[in-house]
Design an enzyme around this catalytic site. Sequence first.
Site, mmCIF file in Angstrom:
data_model
loop_
_atom_site.group_PDB
_atom_site.id
_atom_site.type_symbol
_atom_site.label_atom_id
_atom_site.label_comp_id
_atom_site.label_asym_id
_atom_site.label_seq_id
_atom_site.Cartn_x
_atom_site.Cartn_y
_atom_site.Cartn_z
ATOM 1 N N TYR A 56 -1.013 -0.257 10.720
ATOM 2 C CA TYR A 56 -1.228 -0.771 9.353
ATOM 3 C C TYR A 56 -0.154 -0.209 8.412
ATOM 4 O O TYR A 56 0.486 -0.961 7.659
ATOM 5 C CB TYR A 56 -2.621 -0.381 8.876
ATOM 6 C CG TYR A 56 -2.878 -0.618 7.404
ATOM 7 C CD1 TYR A 56 -3.041 -1.905 6.899
ATOM 8 C CD2 TYR A 56 -2.963 0.455 6.512
ATOM 9 C CE1 TYR A 56 -3.288 -2.118 5.545
ATOM 10 C CE2 TYR A 56 -3.209 0.249 5.166
ATOM 11 C CZ TYR A 56 -3.362 -1.040 4.682
ATOM 12 O OH TYR A 56 -3.605 -1.253 3.348
ATOM 13 N N SER A 84 0.827 -1.209 0.000
ATOM 14 C CA SER A 84 0.000 0.000 0.000
ATOM 15 C C SER A 84 0.858 1.254 0.000
ATOM 16 O O SER A 84 1.936 1.278 0.607
ATOM 17 C CB SER A 84 -0.871 0.001 1.260
ATOM 18 O OG SER A 84 -1.563 1.225 1.364
HETATM 19 N N1 LIG Z 1 -8.583 -1.193 -1.266
HETATM 20 C C1 LIG Z 1 -7.707 -0.222 -1.128
HETATM 21 O O1 LIG Z 1 -8.001 0.971 -1.226
HETATM 22 C C2 LIG Z 1 -6.265 -0.594 -0.866
HETATM 23 C C3 LIG Z 1 -5.291 0.434 -0.874
HETATM 24 C C4 LIG Z 1 -3.973 0.090 -0.666
HETATM 25 C C5 LIG Z 1 -3.621 -1.234 -0.468
HETATM 26 N N2 LIG Z 1 -4.592 -2.186 -0.460
HETATM 27 C C6 LIG Z 1 -4.178 -3.565 -0.200
HETATM 28 O O2 LIG Z 1 -4.808 -4.421 -1.142
HETATM 29 C C7 LIG Z 1 -5.081 -5.680 -0.561
HETATM 30 C C8 LIG Z 1 -6.532 -6.043 -0.766
HETATM 31 O O3 LIG Z 1 -7.335 -5.137 -0.061
HETATM 32 P P1 LIG Z 1 -8.923 -5.155 -0.091
HETATM 33 O O4 LIG Z 1 -9.381 -3.755 -0.023
HETATM 34 O O5 LIG Z 1 -9.407 -6.008 -1.201
HETATM 35 O O6 LIG Z 1 -9.378 -5.821 1.308
HETATM 36 P P2 LIG Z 1 -9.084 -7.147 2.152
HETATM 37 O O7 LIG Z 1 -9.928 -7.055 3.365
HETATM 38 O O8 LIG Z 1 -7.631 -7.294 2.363
HETATM 39 O O9 LIG Z 1 -9.696 -8.336 1.302
HETATM 40 C C9 LIG Z 1 -8.997 -8.942 0.283
HETATM 41 C C10 LIG Z 1 -9.258 -10.423 0.288
HETATM 42 O O10 LIG Z 1 -8.652 -11.020 1.429
HETATM 43 C C11 LIG Z 1 -9.597 -11.801 2.162
HETATM 44 N N3 LIG Z 1 -9.213 -11.689 3.574
HETATM 45 C C12 LIG Z 1 -9.142 -10.556 4.317
HETATM 46 N N4 LIG Z 1 -8.726 -10.850 5.567
HETATM 47 C C13 LIG Z 1 -8.532 -12.200 5.614
HETATM 48 C C14 LIG Z 1 -8.140 -13.107 6.630
HETATM 49 N N5 LIG Z 1 -7.869 -12.703 7.875
HETATM 50 N N6 LIG Z 1 -8.057 -14.427 6.329
HETATM 51 C C15 LIG Z 1 -8.342 -14.878 5.075
HETATM 52 N N7 LIG Z 1 -8.706 -14.054 4.075
HETATM 53 C C16 LIG Z 1 -8.820 -12.735 4.340
HETATM 54 C C17 LIG Z 1 -10.944 -11.183 1.799
HETATM 55 O O11 LIG Z 1 -12.041 -12.093 1.925
HETATM 56 P P3 LIG Z 1 -12.771 -12.323 3.358
HETATM 57 O O12 LIG Z 1 -13.099 -10.955 3.887
HETATM 58 O O13 LIG Z 1 -13.964 -13.157 3.024
HETATM 59 O O14 LIG Z 1 -11.805 -13.062 4.205
HETATM 60 C C18 LIG Z 1 -10.713 -10.836 0.338
HETATM 61 O O15 LIG Z 1 -10.872 -11.962 -0.494
HETATM 62 C C19 LIG Z 1 -4.662 -5.568 0.914
HETATM 63 O O16 LIG Z 1 -3.390 -6.102 1.094
HETATM 64 C C20 LIG Z 1 -4.656 -4.070 1.152
HETATM 65 O O17 LIG Z 1 -3.784 -3.702 2.185
HETATM 66 C C21 LIG Z 1 -5.900 -1.911 -0.645
#
Ligand SMILES: NC(=O)c1ccc[n+]([C@@H]2O[C@H](COP(=O)([O-])OP(=O)(O)OC[C@H]3O[C@@H](n4cnc5c(N)ncnc54)[C@H](OP(=O)(O)O)[C@@H]3O)[C@@H](O)[C@H]2O)c1
Length: 262
Positions: free
Chosen positions: A156, A143
């Site tokens: 984070y 991120s």
């Molecule tokens: N979205 C943004 O704006 C953003 C910005 C910068 C970086 N990122 C990074 O991009 C990545 C994806 O983010 P995201 O926004 O899609 O949200 P996320 O909550 O990380 O979800 C991504 C996936 O991971 C699963 N997941 C989350 N926590 C988990 C756990 N404890 N155990 C197993 N599976 C888990 C979720 O499904 P379940 O909830 O069903 O488990 C989902 O399939 C992350 O690493 C985040 O830090 C995102």
Amino acid sequence: MLDTEVYGPWAVIAGGSEGVGAAFADRLAAAGINLVLIARKPGPLEETADRARKHGVEVRTVAADLLDPGTFDAIRRASDDVEVGLLIFNAGANTYGAEFVEGDLEQFQRVIDLNITSQMLLSQYFGARLKKRGKGGIMLVGSLAGYLGQPGIGVYAASKAFGRIFAEGLWLELKPHGVHVLELVLGVTRTPAMERAGLKLDRPGLNVADPEDVAQEGLDHLADGPVWVAGGNLKTAEANSGMARDQIVENHAEAVKRLLGH
Ligand SMILES: NC(=O)c1ccc[n+]([C@@H]2O[C@H](COP(=O)([O-])OP(=O)(O)OC[C@H]3O[C@@H](n4cnc5c(N)ncnc54)[C@H](OP(=O)(O)O)[C@@H]3O)[C@@H](O)[C@H]2O)c1
């Protein structure tokens, strides 16, 4: 074009059910790569798996929390008998925001357990297999938050800074063995997790990426490690790295608060 000889025949996606993780699954399945998908909520996980199967690939699912002690064994059971060419560690959005001195240490610890400990565990396990195999890839999803201190989400942000430096070291270690390591740095991305968190994504001037675009960009640049800043955010990452550190507050603290809706 994804090199399936290198990154196939199987890929493991930790966090492979929604948002960017689902987009990785779609793209990899379309390229003919079989999948092991891990996420907690069975509904979106099975939906993503079914969509991927329509491309004719085999998909295994592990509906489990990466923070649970038994999950590592479940992932091994789902993947030990197949040849894995790619690990994507995508799970890791912030699960807890609070000012540090007033926050709950156990909740902060969970952020670290997911973004650092669980990422290390899977990177070591699959990294060792890939090294022995002599080809493959590891993508860690990072991120922009990991480039500078952030109020309210400091743990984070620090965990994402860890991920980037960790990826650089792993890249150096595995490069001579034909294994590509990439920290894919995302800026604000329109994922279900962000929408559920109530982030204010429609602010004028805010650069918001679509999951499909950044997932494709990451896969296109797997061999361009150790770090790839996606979504047109390279200048921001460079500015955040290079600025005098005492400018952080002036430049960014208010922007983060607005994004979080404070
Ligand atoms: N979205 C943004 O704006 C953003 C910005 C910068 C970086 N990122 C990074 O991009 C990545 C994806 O983010 P995201 O926004 O899609 O949200 P996320 O909550 O990380 O979800 C991504 C996936 O991971 C699963 N997941 C989350 N926590 C988990 C756990 N404890 N155990 C197993 N599976 C888990 C979720 O499904 P379940 O909830 O069903 O488990 C989902 O399939 C992350 O690493 C985040 O830090 C995102």
